[in-house]
Design a protein around this motif. Structure first.
Motif, PDB file in Angstrom:
ATOM      1  N   ARG A 282       0.824  -2.200  -5.059  1.00 41.89           N
ATOM      2  CA  ARG A 282       0.667  -3.692  -4.615  1.00 41.89           C
ATOM      3  C   ARG A 282      -0.266  -3.685  -3.441  1.00 41.89           C
ATOM      4  O   ARG A 282      -1.121  -4.677  -3.261  1.00 41.89           O
ATOM      5  CB  ARG A 282       2.184  -4.121  -4.266  1.00 41.89           C
TER       6      ARG A 282
ATOM      7  N   THR B 178       4.636   0.600  -4.683  1.00 43.03           N
ATOM      8  CA  THR B 178       4.209  -0.131  -3.419  1.00 43.03           C
ATOM      9  C   THR B 178       2.796   0.044  -3.267  1.00 43.03           C
ATOM     10  O   THR B 178       2.094  -0.823  -3.041  1.00 43.03           O
ATOM     11  CB  THR B 178       5.131   0.593  -2.397  1.00 43.03           C
TER      12      THR B 178
ATOM     13  N   SER C   5      -4.026  -4.151  -4.410  1.00 44.25           N
ATOM     14  CA  SER C   5      -4.048  -5.098  -4.769  1.00 44.25           C
ATOM     15  C   SER C   5      -4.404  -6.176  -3.670  1.00 44.25           C
ATOM     16  O   SER C   5      -5.318  -7.068  -3.616  1.00 44.25           O
ATOM     17  CB  SER C   5      -3.091  -5.685  -5.831  1.00 44.25           C
ATOM     18  N   GLN C   6      -3.418  -6.012  -2.578  1.00 43.20           N
ATOM     19  CA  GLN C   6      -3.546  -6.982  -1.607  1.00 43.20           C
ATOM     20  C   GLN C   6      -4.862  -6.762  -0.774  1.00 43.20           C
ATOM     21  O   GLN C   6      -5.367  -7.757  -0.378  1.00 43.20           O
ATOM     22  CB  GLN C   6      -2.350  -6.933  -0.472  1.00 43.20           C
TER      23      GLN C   6
END
Length: 97
Positions: A32, A29, A35-36
């Motif tokens: 991710r 999580t 990255s976002q």
């Protein structure tokens, strides 16, 4: 006595597996989300540059009358009285490419 030790080991094993699962899930999580975050930061920088460019264009349009004339000619196709508008159309050779 043997059953209590087996039950105790089973509970400890289950808790270790649950802990490992939660740690791995949190790491995925976080990866991710990072990255976002990078994507959004890049998008923000792009929008800031575009905003700066538009602010400069607004300032130029407010202070420079010749800039307004240039915009009217380029974007709206305006011409002064007595001038003729010339439109460049692509030739057939260019269309066949």
């Amino acid at each position: 006595m043997r059953k209590k030790t087996t039950l105790k080991n089973l509970i400890i094993s289950f808790m270790c597996i649950a802990l490992i699962y939660n740690v791995v899930n949190q790491q995925l999580t976080m990866r991710r989300i990072k990255s976002q975050y990078k994507e959004k930061q890049t998008e923000l920088n792009s929008l800031k540059m575009k905003n700066d460019k538009l602010n400069e264009e607004v300032k130029a349009s407010q202070t420079n009358p010749s800039y307004m004339e240039k915009l009217a000619r380029e974007r709206l196709g305006y011409v002064k009285p007595g001038e003729e508008s010339v439109v460049d159309t692509p030739s057939k050779a260019e269309n066949n490419k």
